[in-house]
Design an enzyme around this catalytic site. Structure first.
Site: not given
Ligand code: NAI
Length: 396
Positions: A234, A243
């Site tokens: 990661y 990141k």
């Molecule tokens: P997720 O997969 O649940 O949500 C992703 C979102 O992005 C969805 O709403 C999807 O429709 C949208 N999306 C994807 N491609 C798109 C595009 N081309 N155009 C418009 N919308 C698009 O992901 P999650 O886990 O909530 O991640 C969100 C952020 O949080 C990311 O930056 C991730 O790295 C960060 N994060 C995640 C953690 C985890 O453990 N899941 C921990 C800490 C940070």
């Protein structure tokens, strides 16, 4: 139709509208139980339909009574074929916002494109004038660059040397060693292009150009650090480089926001089961050990609890916003507590297929995974014939 989970590896091809609705209702109920937050009034959420983005939308709307515009990329339903979960989540969110009399509109399309940026900004100008909070919560494996036309694909690989580490197939519970080859230079460039800060900055440039940001606007994006155990894949891997880029972009954006007294921050959040994190090698095993430890200590949180704390105790607390030495907001503090990490490291060394159910919270992982797609919620009759063809009210 009667909808059952159709799981293929780390994705599920079906989603349940009633279960997704239940997930959204639970998050709204949690937010309301915590009372109002003196927070933002007009919020743009990019990546608003699942995970941290949906939690941010719910916290804005039902915690701070804010008008929200949500952008996401989800598959609509067709007769006999379910939509992707973010579609149903948003349909439920929009219905609840309407009932509560809270403005909410949604845009489904590629947020990386100029087209969707223009469409979103036109909507802000027409309906809200300006926004005071922008949340960037995209997680995507690909990005079609709007200027070069290059399709970048992100990879999740170590840098420099190949990695061998434990991992789990969370469906079967089988723990194995996985080897992942070291990435190429191109892999790093591509992963930064997809998950780094360039697109975030493009959004803010476009919003500034259109004069669509309020004075004192806040701009947030989400990052992850994690422990030494997952470092190779990661934080020191290709995604970590992205990141790093995202985090340094916060300073660039803050400079651009100076004249409106705005600021950009990255919030480092906790590891959680989302569609994005299920696709990572090694991480699901780490998460199942982490969940066990944090649940035992009573410090476990999901996306909605994390964002509640981010809003209430950090960004909108009314006190000076504390950041780490790199200017990042930290809500991963409980995950990275020394005691938690020492427990997880001990379990990690001992974990095998035979003892994972005891050392880790595999059941919690599986149940969170099913919940992402609207399955496994109590109070939902999964044998019932349901309408898969649910429209989203307020979809532009
Ligand atoms: P997720 O997969 O649940 O949500 C992703 C979102 O992005 C969805 O709403 C999807 O429709 C949208 N999306 C994807 N491609 C798109 C595009 N081309 N155009 C418009 N919308 C698009 O992901 P999650 O886990 O909530 O991640 C969100 C952020 O949080 C990311 O930056 C991730 O790295 C960060 N994060 C995640 C953690 C985890 O453990 N899941 C921990 C800490 C940070």
């Amino acid at each position: 139709m009667v909808i059952a989970p159709k799981i293929r590896g780390f994705i599920c091809l079906t989603a349940h509208p009633k279960g997704c609705e239940k997930s959204v209702l639970n998050q709204i109920e949690y937010t309301q139980s915590k009372g109002p937050i003196e927070g933002p009034k007009k919020v743009l959420i990019i990546g608003a339909s699942t995970g941290f983005g949906m939690a941010s939308r719910i916290t804005s709307a039902f915690g701070s009574n804010a008008a929200t515009i949500g952008v996401f990329f989800e598959k609509p339903p067709q007769d006999g074929k379910t939509a992707s979960p973010g579609w149903y989540n948003t349909a439920a969110f929009q219905d609840q916002a309407k009932k509560a009399g809270i403005y909410a509109k949604s845009i489904n399309g590629d947020a990386f494109s100029d087209d969707i940026k223009n469409k979103t900004i036109a909507l802000i100008k027409a309906d809200l004038g300006k926004v005071d909070l922008v949340i960037y919560s995209l997680a995507s494996p690909v990005r079609l660059h709007p200027k070069t036309g290059i399709l970048h694909r992100s990879v999740l690989k170590p840098i420099g040397t190949a990695l061998t580490n434990k991992t789990v197939d969370f469906h079967s519970g089988v723990v194995t060693n996985i080897s992942v080859d070291a990435c190429t230079e191109d892999d790093i460039t591509n992963t930064i292009a997809v998950m780094g800060g360039e697109d975030w900055e493009m959004w803010i440039d476009a919003l500034l150009k259109a004069d669509a940001l309020e004075n004192n606007a806040t701009v947030l994006a989400y990052s992850y650090i994690g422990p030494v155990l997952t470092e190779a894949v990661y934080r020191n891997g290709t995604i970590g480089r992205a990141k790093d880029d995202l985090e340094s972009t916060a300073f660039k954006i803050s400079d651009k926001l100076k004249h409106i007294h705005g600021q950009a921050f990255v919030s480092v959040n906790k590891a959680l089961v989302t569609q994005a994190s299920s696709a990572l090698p090694v991480i699901p095993l780490y998460i199942s050990l982490l969940y066990k430890t944090m649940k035992q200590k009573g410090t476990h949180e999901g996306c909605i609890e994390q964002i509640q704390r981010l809003f209430r105790d950090r960004v909108f607390s009314g006190n000076t916003l504390l950041t780490d030495e790199k200017g990042r907001i930290r809500v991963d503090d409980w995950e990275l507590e020394a005691e938690v990490q020492s427990e997880v490291a001990k379990s990690w060394a001992l974990t095998s297929t035979e003892n994972l159910a005891e050392l880790g919270d595999l059941e919690g992982y599986r149940s969170d995974f099913l919940n992402l797609f609207g399955f496994g919620f109590s109070g939902v009759d999964y044998l019932e014939d349901v309408n898969e063809n649910i429209p989203i009210d307020g979809l532009q």
